[in-house]
Design a protein around this motif. Sequence first.
Motif, PDB file in Angstrom:
ATOM      1  N   ASN A 226       0.829  -1.206   0.000  1.00  0.00           N
ATOM      2  CA  ASN A 226       0.000   0.000   0.000  1.00  0.00           C
ATOM      3  C   ASN A 226       0.863   1.255   0.000  1.00  0.00           C
ATOM      4  O   ASN A 226       0.561   2.238  -0.693  1.00  0.00           O
ATOM      5  CB  ASN A 226      -0.932   0.001   1.222  1.00  0.00           C
ATOM      6  CG  ASN A 226      -2.113  -0.935   1.066  1.00  0.00           C
ATOM      7  OD1 ASN A 226      -2.655  -1.075  -0.024  1.00  0.00           O
ATOM      8  ND2 ASN A 226      -2.527  -1.574   2.158  1.00  0.00           N
ATOM      9  N   GLY A 227       1.969   1.215   0.762  1.00  0.00           N
ATOM     10  CA  GLY A 227       2.885   2.351   0.783  1.00  0.00           C
ATOM     11  C   GLY A 227       3.554   2.569  -0.563  1.00  0.00           C
ATOM     12  O   GLY A 227       3.723   3.711  -1.011  1.00  0.00           O
ATOM     13  N   ALA A 228       3.925   1.484  -1.231  1.00  0.00           N
ATOM     14  CA  ALA A 228       4.565   1.594  -2.544  1.00  0.00           C
ATOM     15  C   ALA A 228       3.596   2.171  -3.568  1.00  0.00           C
ATOM     16  O   ALA A 228       3.981   3.001  -4.411  1.00  0.00           O
ATOM     17  CB  ALA A 228       5.054   0.216  -2.998  1.00  0.00           C
ATOM     18  N   ILE A 229       2.347   1.735  -3.512  1.00  0.00           N
ATOM     19  CA  ILE A 229       1.341   2.256  -4.447  1.00  0.00           C
ATOM     20  C   ILE A 229       1.145   3.746  -4.234  1.00  0.00           C
ATOM     21  O   ILE A 229       1.085   4.529  -5.201  1.00  0.00           O
ATOM     22  CB  ILE A 229       0.014   1.486  -4.280  1.00  0.00           C
ATOM     23  CG1 ILE A 229       0.179   0.026  -4.703  1.00  0.00           C
ATOM     24  CG2 ILE A 229      -1.098   2.143  -5.099  1.00  0.00           C
ATOM     25  CD1 ILE A 229      -0.970  -0.875  -4.296  1.00  0.00           C
ATOM     26  N   LYS A 234      -0.183   3.910  -8.876  1.00  0.00           N
ATOM     27  CA  LYS A 234      -0.491   2.579  -9.400  1.00  0.00           C
ATOM     28  C   LYS A 234      -0.210   2.452 -10.895  1.00  0.00           C
ATOM     29  O   LYS A 234       0.107   1.362 -11.382  1.00  0.00           O
ATOM     30  CB  LYS A 234      -1.946   2.209  -9.098  1.00  0.00           C
ATOM     31  CG  LYS A 234      -2.999   2.971  -9.873  1.00  0.00           C
ATOM     32  CD  LYS A 234      -4.389   2.422  -9.528  1.00  0.00           C
ATOM     33  CE  LYS A 234      -5.441   3.061 -10.426  1.00  0.00           C
ATOM     34  NZ  LYS A 234      -6.788   2.534 -10.163  1.00  0.00           N
ATOM     35  N   ASP A 235      -0.292   3.559 -11.631  1.00  0.00           N
ATOM     36  CA  ASP A 235      -0.051   3.496 -13.077  1.00  0.00           C
ATOM     37  C   ASP A 235       1.415   3.264 -13.416  1.00  0.00           C
ATOM     38  O   ASP A 235       1.746   2.947 -14.566  1.00  0.00           O
ATOM     39  CB  ASP A 235      -0.538   4.782 -13.755  1.00  0.00           C
ATOM     40  CG  ASP A 235      -2.049   4.929 -13.684  1.00  0.00           C
ATOM     41  OD1 ASP A 235      -2.731   3.892 -13.537  1.00  0.00           O
ATOM     42  OD2 ASP A 235      -2.547   6.065 -13.762  1.00  0.00           O
ATOM     43  N   ASN A 236       2.294   3.431 -12.422  1.00  0.00           N
ATOM     44  CA  ASN A 236       3.727   3.290 -12.672  1.00  0.00           C
ATOM     45  C   ASN A 236       4.281   1.935 -12.217  1.00  0.00           C
ATOM     46  O   ASN A 236       5.472   1.674 -12.374  1.00  0.00           O
ATOM     47  CB  ASN A 236       4.499   4.410 -11.965  1.00  0.00           C
ATOM     48  CG  ASN A 236       4.183   5.776 -12.536  1.00  0.00           C
ATOM     49  OD1 ASN A 236       4.094   5.930 -13.753  1.00  0.00           O
ATOM     50  ND2 ASN A 236       4.009   6.767 -11.664  1.00  0.00           N
ATOM     51  N   ILE A 237       3.429   1.078 -11.655  1.00  0.00           N
ATOM     52  CA  ILE A 237       3.888  -0.216 -11.162  1.00  0.00           C
ATOM     53  C   ILE A 237       3.552  -1.285 -12.195  1.00  0.00           C
ATOM     54  O   ILE A 237       2.385  -1.541 -12.486  1.00  0.00           O
ATOM     55  CB  ILE A 237       3.244  -0.553  -9.805  1.00  0.00           C
ATOM     56  CG1 ILE A 237       3.676   0.467  -8.746  1.00  0.00           C
ATOM     57  CG2 ILE A 237       3.635  -1.969  -9.372  1.00  0.00           C
ATOM     58  CD1 ILE A 237       2.972   0.316  -7.411  1.00  0.00           C
ATOM     59  N   ALA A 254      -3.656  -5.922  -1.663  1.00  0.00           N
ATOM     60  CA  ALA A 254      -3.410  -4.477  -1.759  1.00  0.00           C
ATOM     61  C   ALA A 254      -3.628  -3.972  -3.180  1.00  0.00           C
ATOM     62  O   ALA A 254      -4.209  -2.898  -3.390  1.00  0.00           O
ATOM     63  CB  ALA A 254      -1.988  -4.157  -1.293  1.00  0.00           C
ATOM     64  N   LEU A 255      -3.166  -4.736  -4.171  1.00  0.00           N
ATOM     65  CA  LEU A 255      -3.342  -4.330  -5.567  1.00  0.00           C
ATOM     66  C   LEU A 255      -4.822  -4.256  -5.936  1.00  0.00           C
ATOM     67  O   LEU A 255      -5.267  -3.316  -6.608  1.00  0.00           O
ATOM     68  CB  LEU A 255      -2.614  -5.314  -6.488  1.00  0.00           C
ATOM     69  CG  LEU A 255      -1.077  -5.351  -6.391  1.00  0.00           C
ATOM     70  CD1 LEU A 255      -0.517  -6.521  -7.187  1.00  0.00           C
ATOM     71  CD2 LEU A 255      -0.471  -4.041  -6.871  1.00  0.00           C
ATOM     72  N   LYS A 256      -5.582  -5.241  -5.493  1.00  0.00           N
ATOM     73  CA  LYS A 256      -7.012  -5.244  -5.781  1.00  0.00           C
ATOM     74  C   LYS A 256      -7.703  -4.050  -5.110  1.00  0.00           C
ATOM     75  O   LYS A 256      -8.552  -3.388  -5.721  1.00  0.00           O
ATOM     76  CB  LYS A 256      -7.644  -6.548  -5.296  1.00  0.00           C
ATOM     77  CG  LYS A 256      -7.302  -7.762  -6.131  1.00  0.00           C
ATOM     78  CD  LYS A 256      -8.002  -8.986  -5.546  1.00  0.00           C
ATOM     79  CE  LYS A 256      -7.806 -10.221  -6.392  1.00  0.00           C
ATOM     80  NZ  LYS A 256      -8.476 -11.401  -5.797  1.00  0.00           N
ATOM     81  N   SER A 257      -7.343  -3.797  -3.869  1.00  0.00           N
ATOM     82  CA  SER A 257      -7.956  -2.686  -3.135  1.00  0.00           C
ATOM     83  C   SER A 257      -7.638  -1.342  -3.766  1.00  0.00           C
ATOM     84  O   SER A 257      -8.427  -0.396  -3.669  1.00  0.00           O
ATOM     85  CB  SER A 257      -7.481  -2.694  -1.674  1.00  0.00           C
ATOM     86  OG  SER A 257      -7.882  -3.873  -1.014  1.00  0.00           O
ATOM     87  N   ALA A 258      -6.474  -1.256  -4.419  1.00  0.00           N
ATOM     88  CA  ALA A 258      -6.074   0.002  -5.067  1.00  0.00           C
ATOM     89  C   ALA A 258      -6.761   0.201  -6.414  1.00  0.00           C
ATOM     90  O   ALA A 258      -6.591   1.247  -7.043  1.00  0.00           O
ATOM     91  CB  ALA A 258      -4.558   0.029  -5.245  1.00  0.00           C
ATOM     92  N   GLY A 259      -7.496  -0.807  -6.865  1.00  0.00           N
ATOM     93  CA  GLY A 259      -8.270  -0.658  -8.099  1.00  0.00           C
ATOM     94  C   GLY A 259      -7.519  -0.938  -9.374  1.00  0.00           C
ATOM     95  O   GLY A 259      -7.870  -0.396 -10.431  1.00  0.00           O
ATOM     96  N   PHE A 260      -6.507  -1.793  -9.310  1.00  0.00           N
ATOM     97  CA  PHE A 260      -5.815  -2.184 -10.542  1.00  0.00           C
ATOM     98  C   PHE A 260      -6.806  -2.918 -11.443  1.00  0.00           C
ATOM     99  O   PHE A 260      -7.394  -3.935 -11.050  1.00  0.00           O
ATOM    100  CB  PHE A 260      -4.628  -3.099 -10.235  1.00  0.00           C
ATOM    101  CG  PHE A 260      -3.377  -2.374  -9.824  1.00  0.00           C
ATOM    102  CD1 PHE A 260      -2.330  -2.230 -10.726  1.00  0.00           C
ATOM    103  CD2 PHE A 260      -3.253  -1.825  -8.558  1.00  0.00           C
ATOM    104  CE1 PHE A 260      -1.165  -1.566 -10.357  1.00  0.00           C
ATOM    105  CE2 PHE A 260      -2.103  -1.157  -8.177  1.00  0.00           C
ATOM    106  CZ  PHE A 260      -1.053  -1.017  -9.085  1.00  0.00           C
ATOM    107  N   GLY A 261      -6.981  -2.422 -12.662  1.00  0.00           N
ATOM    108  CA  GLY A 261      -7.889  -3.081 -13.599  1.00  0.00           C
ATOM    109  C   GLY A 261      -7.368  -4.447 -13.992  1.00  0.00           C
ATOM    110  O   GLY A 261      -8.103  -5.433 -14.028  1.00  0.00           O
TER     111      GLY A 261
END
Length: 371
Positions: A226-229, A234-237, A254-261
């Motif tokens: 979450n800290g990295a995002i 998120k567009d840069n990971i 964490a990725l799912k919670s951040a809304g990664f499509g």
Amino acid sequence: MNATLRRAAVALAASAMAVSLAACGSAEQAGGDSSDNAEKNGDKKDGPLSIGLLLPEDQTARYENFDRPLIEAKIKELCSDCTVTYVNAKQDASVQQQQMNSMITKKVDVIILDAVDSKAISGSVQRADDAGIPVVAYDRLAEGPISAYTSFDNEEVGRVQGRALLEALGDSADDGQIVMMNGSPTDPNAAMFKAGATSVLEGEVEIGKSYDTTNWEPGEANKNMNGAIASLGKDNIVGVYSANDGMAGGIITALKSAGFGELPPVTGQDAELAGVQRIVAGEQYMSVYKPYKPEADAAAEMAVALGRGEDVTAETTIDSPTTKGVPATLIKPVSLTVDNLEETVLKDGLYTLEEVCTPEFREACEKAGLM
């Protein structure tokens, strides 16, 4: 037969792999520390042996489901009247020190040790050596005067993970940055995984963030992800190096919670059932399959030999920070993806198709050609 017992009887293919690996390399007759302990213990012992087995934690599925039953089964095969005293430190280094001291007080003949903290346990390893009790370092290279060591080629594990991540990224490796979620700083294997992965990844992809994860905790990995995002965006990971499957689970949450499509490729290790199911579902790109039976067999064989006052047969030697020329058997890891699940973890009996392809994953299993 229940699942744990069935898994303990891992397929003959894994046994064949152990024989093959033991035969390769120098296959030298390793003396050194084992001979020293033979002298301390006096004449060779032919009767029953008392063997202490100390494992580090019970949160990672492998230790209770595979390592323990496999080691106990091999010892029983080699020595039907030998006894195994088992304890688990539950990731507490001070508890493991107490457990080691208890084994020494009980005057066991030999100890198999998977260290919680390789440095912290060195004093207890020295006390065991002073008492004439040889110590086999299992899976992690404990410090102190150990008599033998068996594990996987841990830098190669990291290289396998790094190569798999680059393969998954393909041309998109230049489109952003990756996050490295390394293992616990108290685990010497974690440093080797990290070194191996870094040797492959550096210069091929930009490492935006790198974390060492306390005690391999999935919750800690989730927090760090979450800290990295938040830091990178998120567009840069474009990908995540995760040192094991447990942390991969926290990372993917964490990725799912951040809304990664679309989830970026995430690595793993240990071929845990949840990790295998995430691979089938397309959420985790890969894991590292480490056939536990060859490693467990090697530890049991080393322990019985040392308990008998005999030399250890090992394929090579390795240096720890405190001990040089330790007889060692290193097992090669396998990159596990959806493409080779059938010929690895399913064929070797690690899991059944029914265990992997539960109703939740049935559609994904059918799509992957497993059903």
